[in-house]
Enzyme design. Structure first.
Site: not given
Length: 209
Positions: A35, A72, A101, A182, A185
């Site tokens: 991402s 992801g 991840n 979040d 990011h």
């Protein structure tokens, strides 16, 4: 006198030609990431890969950038997808931006390392040069795990002799305001910084014949 002048002009012409042909051969750059490279949560065209395309055009570098990043994605997923990507796009350069991840899920570092090594090996066997992009884990994941995770990229880079952009979020991770709600990011304003961390390590590969 005229002979010396002609020689001087010939040298200037040669130097100009060498400078303009530094990137003479067109190259295909394949970015395989997660991402952080897939423009998650930001407008299309504002991520570092899109900014890379813009920079190449501005500098008249003949290159085709293919962003095969998936939000992801883990190193295992990238390893699984890579053979088909290599076969389809036949890249000259593969940028591997994976591992975050794996770390966020607490997956074993040795498994992620094995996947990165396999991806590099497959890319090299396909005739591509590789740039490995490193990352760090947030401190709440524990010092031991975070240190092992970060050092994994350096170990792989040294062992298989591929260039490494050590920490893609350098200058970003230290500034909470450069992250989306979040806190994982980066916002669009952070992506020029990310490109700035990767470009010095990618540029020499673009120039290589």
């Amino acid at each position: 006198m005229f002979k010396n002048l002609y020689r001087y002009l010939a040298v200037l012409l040669f130097m100009f030609s060498a400078a303009t042909n530094a990137y003479s051969a067109s190259k295909t750059v394949l970015v395989v990431g997660d991402s952080l490279s897939a423009e998650y949560g930001i407008s299309r065209g504002t991520g570092w890969v899109a900014l890379l395309e813009q920079r190449l055009k501005e500098q008249k570098v003949p290159a085709n950038v293919i962003n095969a990043s998936v939000s992801g994605e883990t190193t295992s997923g990238g390893r699984t997808r890579l053979p088909a990507l290599l076969s389809k796009h036949k890249p000259d350069i593969v940028v591997i931006e994976l591992g975050a991840n794996d770390g966020l899920r607490g997956l074993p570092v040795p498994a992620a390392e094995a996947n990165l090594r396999a991806m590099i090996d497959a890319s090299q066997k396909a005739g591509a040069r590789v740039l490995l992009v490193g990352n760090r884990m947030p401190p709440n994941y524990g010092r031991d795990y975070a240190d092992k995770f970060f050092s994994m990229f350096g170990t792989v880079s040294r062992d298989v002799k591929v260039p490494l952009a050590p920490f893609m979020l350098d200058g970003v991770a230290q500034k909470p305001e450069l992250f989306q709600p979040d806190r994982l990011h980066p916002v669009a304003e952070a992506h020029p910084i990310i490109l700035g961390n990767i470009w010095p390590h990618l540029q020499p590969i673009l120039k290589a014949k």
